[in-house]
Design an enzyme around this catalytic site. Structure first.
Site, PDB file in Angstrom:
ATOM      1  N   ALA A  48     -15.981   1.774  -1.763  1.00  0.00           N
ATOM      2  CA  ALA A  48     -15.384   0.891  -0.800  1.00  0.00           C
ATOM      3  C   ALA A  48     -13.851   0.440  -1.038  1.00  0.00           C
ATOM      4  O   ALA A  48     -13.203  -0.327  -0.334  1.00  0.00           O
ATOM      5  CB  ALA A  48     -16.175  -0.371  -0.636  1.00  0.00           C
ATOM      6  N   GLY A  49     -13.438   1.193  -1.996  1.00  0.00           N
ATOM      7  CA  GLY A  49     -11.932   0.931  -2.419  1.00  0.00           C
ATOM      8  C   GLY A  49     -11.855  -0.366  -3.248  1.00  0.00           C
ATOM      9  O   GLY A  49     -10.548  -0.948  -3.206  1.00  0.00           O
ATOM     10  N   LEU A  50     -12.822  -0.947  -3.743  1.00  0.00           N
ATOM     11  CA  LEU A  50     -12.587  -1.956  -4.769  1.00  0.00           C
ATOM     12  C   LEU A  50     -12.565  -1.568  -6.275  1.00  0.00           C
ATOM     13  O   LEU A  50     -12.582  -2.539  -6.987  1.00  0.00           O
ATOM     14  CB  LEU A  50     -13.908  -2.861  -4.602  1.00  0.00           C
ATOM     15  CG  LEU A  50     -14.219  -3.234  -3.028  1.00  0.00           C
ATOM     16  CD1 LEU A  50     -15.308  -4.205  -3.246  1.00  0.00           C
ATOM     17  CD2 LEU A  50     -12.779  -3.705  -2.402  1.00  0.00           C
ATOM     18  N   SER A  51     -12.492  -0.326  -6.494  1.00  0.00           N
ATOM     19  CA  SER A  51     -12.056   0.112  -8.087  1.00  0.00           C
ATOM     20  C   SER A  51     -13.209  -0.187  -8.787  1.00  0.00           C
ATOM     21  O   SER A  51     -13.058  -0.677  -9.958  1.00  0.00           O
ATOM     22  CB  SER A  51     -10.536  -0.677  -8.410  1.00  0.00           C
ATOM     23  OG  SER A  51      -9.709  -0.347  -7.383  1.00  0.00           O
TER      24      SER A  51
ATOM     25  N   GLU B  82       0.925  -1.162  -0.118  1.00  0.00           N
ATOM     26  CA  GLU B  82       0.104   0.017   0.129  1.00  0.00           C
ATOM     27  C   GLU B  82       0.867   1.074  -0.171  1.00  0.00           C
ATOM     28  O   GLU B  82       1.736   1.444   0.628  1.00  0.00           O
ATOM     29  CB  GLU B  82      -0.964  -0.208   1.354  1.00  0.00           C
ATOM     30  CG  GLU B  82      -2.501   0.560   0.885  1.00  0.00           C
ATOM     31  CD  GLU B  82      -3.062  -0.357   0.139  1.00  0.00           C
ATOM     32  OE1 GLU B  82      -3.170   0.171  -1.197  1.00  0.00           O
ATOM     33  OE2 GLU B  82      -3.626  -1.223   0.514  1.00  0.00           O
TER      34      GLU B  82
ATOM     35  N   ASP C  48      -4.955  -0.485 -10.565  1.00  0.00           N
ATOM     36  CA  ASP C  48      -6.478  -0.981 -10.467  1.00  0.00           C
ATOM     37  C   ASP C  48      -6.827  -1.696 -11.744  1.00  0.00           C
ATOM     38  O   ASP C  48      -7.619  -2.669 -11.818  1.00  0.00           O
ATOM     39  CB  ASP C  48      -7.133   0.191 -10.297  1.00  0.00           C
ATOM     40  CG  ASP C  48      -7.048   0.706  -8.589  1.00  0.00           C
ATOM     41  OD1 ASP C  48      -6.367   0.106  -7.934  1.00  0.00           O
ATOM     42  OD2 ASP C  48      -7.597   1.825  -8.314  1.00  0.00           O
TER      43      ASP C  48
ATOM     44  N   THR D 225       2.823   1.862  -2.254  1.00  0.00           N
ATOM     45  CA  THR D 225       4.074   1.893  -2.532  1.00  0.00           C
ATOM     46  C   THR D 225       4.185   2.211  -4.363  1.00  0.00           C
ATOM     47  O   THR D 225       5.297   2.441  -4.936  1.00  0.00           O
ATOM     48  CB  THR D 225       4.473   0.329  -2.501  1.00  0.00           C
ATOM     49  OG1 THR D 225       3.519  -0.477  -3.215  1.00  0.00           O
ATOM     50  CG2 THR D 225       4.824   0.197  -1.129  1.00  0.00           C
TER      51      THR D 225
ATOM     52  N   GLU E 101      -9.404   7.843 -16.878  1.00  0.00           N
ATOM     53  CA  GLU E 101      -9.443   8.207 -15.634  1.00  0.00           C
ATOM     54  C   GLU E 101      -8.746   9.321 -15.361  1.00  0.00           C
ATOM     55  O   GLU E 101      -9.059  10.378 -14.869  1.00  0.00           O
ATOM     56  CB  GLU E 101      -8.983   7.068 -14.672  1.00  0.00           C
ATOM     57  CG  GLU E 101      -9.348   7.484 -13.351  1.00  0.00           C
ATOM     58  CD  GLU E 101     -10.004   6.506 -12.269  1.00  0.00           C
ATOM     59  OE1 GLU E 101     -10.406   6.695 -11.172  1.00  0.00           O
ATOM     60  OE2 GLU E 101     -10.229   5.299 -13.108  1.00  0.00           O
TER      61      GLU E 101
END
Length: 402
Positions: free
Chosen positions: A120-123, A31, A169, A33, A157
């Site tokens: 939720a951070g799941l892309s 994370e 992602d 990184t 994006e």
């Protein structure tokens, strides 16, 4: 939902679609990184966006967002401009990348939607971008390599959603492999799949359902702090271009020249890169216990050295430390809210869910949202004859977390 998406397509456009799926992703370790040119270890999961799509032989793209129940249409012969509705920008951004690259695409009809949780951070955004890129490449027979599709999705994006994201992602959504994680080198973009034998375990995501306001400003601050550490070390090691090139020995030797906060930030990143490599070795050896321990060490670094955690995340991780049903847990994503990722014994899913929900509700007055996930393949076509086949096991796992 799949049945409804295909039915909605037929209702709106009166033709038969092909169907594509694009998964969301988790990051098991590695994370903060990525922007330091380091290593990450993501995987595609069975929370997915589905695309019912077909050419319409017109010069217009007609799109229906199933989850939002909203529709858009735009012409290919005109400049594709950004929209005030965020979901439209992911679609338009991908189409614009194909046109900028000189590919001949015609108009198409599309209905898309899915079960990747938003926020939720799941892309979910990467799943939309990669799935559409994959679908357009297929229906117009463009022959674009998957890696190029990933870069196009990332540019979409950057340029249309306005988020300067890394490539992890999109890469995980496209290159995921069932039962495997992907070690991605964010400097060279070399990658390797590692088998993750989680047959007796499941990945459980515990969503705090909070997002503290510090997230965006502190993200930029962390980048600057890492860059400041690199500048110090470049005086002695000209080969150092980023923290990826730094060793723990270098940091220790010149610790006296660092402000304490800068040293802590650099120490975390260098240690986390080492942990990713060690964690991959653990997977090769089939040592899931050691892998789980690396997850706890990662969280400790994020909490104390990188300082991007929050009380809700720390509480959820702490609840698992003496739980024999959990191999490892840590916060996942940018921090200051979002999810923890946990590796939980399959036969303890229901008990784990009950315990973690009760503890969190008692502490914070609300329940966390829990999601169970398995590691799946990246973007692919869906065989419509198999669209609606669900195993009893999968249904039971989801029910346990409801």
């Amino acid at each position: 939902m799949l049945n409804e998406i295909v039915s909605k397509f037929k209702e709106l456009y009166e033709q038969e679609p092909i169907v594509v799926r694009a998964p969301g992703r988790v990051n098991l370790i590695g994370e903060h990184t990525d922007y330091n040119n380091g290593f990450v270890l993501p995987a595609a999961i069975n929370k997915e966006i589905y695309f019912a799509i077909a050419p319409n032989r017109l010069h217009v793209c007609r799109v229906h967002a199933y989850n939002e129940n909203q529709t858009d249409a735009f012409f290919l012969k005109q400049r594709i401009s950004r929209s005030s509705r965020s979901w439209e920008n992911y679609i338009k951004g991908v189409v614009a990348q194909f046109l900028k690259a000189g590919h001949e695409i015609e108009g198409f009809d599309l209905v898309f939607g899915g079960n990747v949780p938003i926020g939720a951070g799941l892309s979910s955004s990467a799943a939309v971008e990669c799935g559409l890129a994959f679908a357009l490449n297929h229906i117009f027979e463009l022959g674009v390599e998957k890696f190029e599709l990933v870069k196009m999705a990332q540019k979409a994006e950057h340029e249309y959603a306005g988020v300067k994201c890394g490539i992890m992602d999109q890469f995980a959504s496209m290159f995921g492999e069932a039962g495997h994680v992907v070690k991605l080198d964010c400097r060279s973009l070399d990658y390797r799949h590692f088998s993750a034998d989680l047959e007796d375990y499941r990945i459980v995501l515990c969503d705090t359902q909070v997002k503290h306001s510090l997230a965006s400003s502190e993200y930029n601050t962390r980048r600057q702090e890492c860059e400041a550490g690199v500048v110090i070390l470049q005086k002695y090691y000209p080969q150092v271009k980023s923290l990826r090139d730094v060793t723990l020995q270098m940091l220790e030797q010149h610790k006296h020249e660092f402000e304490p906060v800068i040293h802590k930030r650099c120490l975390y990143v260098v240690s986390e890169n080492n942990r990713v490599e060690e964690a991959c070795h653990n997977l090769e050896q089939g040592d899931l216990q050691a892998f789980g321990e690396k997850m706890y060490l990662s969280h400790a670094g994020l909490q104390h050295d990188y300082e991007v955690s929050c009380p809700e995340l720390d509480f959820l991780v702490d609840q698992t430390r003496n739980d024999d049903s959990v191999l490892g847990a840590r916060m996942m994503g940018g921090g200051f809210g979002g999810c923890t990722i946990n590796i939980v014994k399959l036969d303890e899913l229901e008990n784990f869910s009950r315990r973690i929900e009760a503890a969190y509700e008692q502490q914070f007055g609300r329940k966390p949202q829990l999601y169970v996930a398995q590691l799946v393949d990246g973007c692919s076509l869906v065989d419509k004859n198999q669209l609606f086949t669900y195993s009893e096991e999968a249904v039971a796992e989801q029910t346990a977390l409801c």
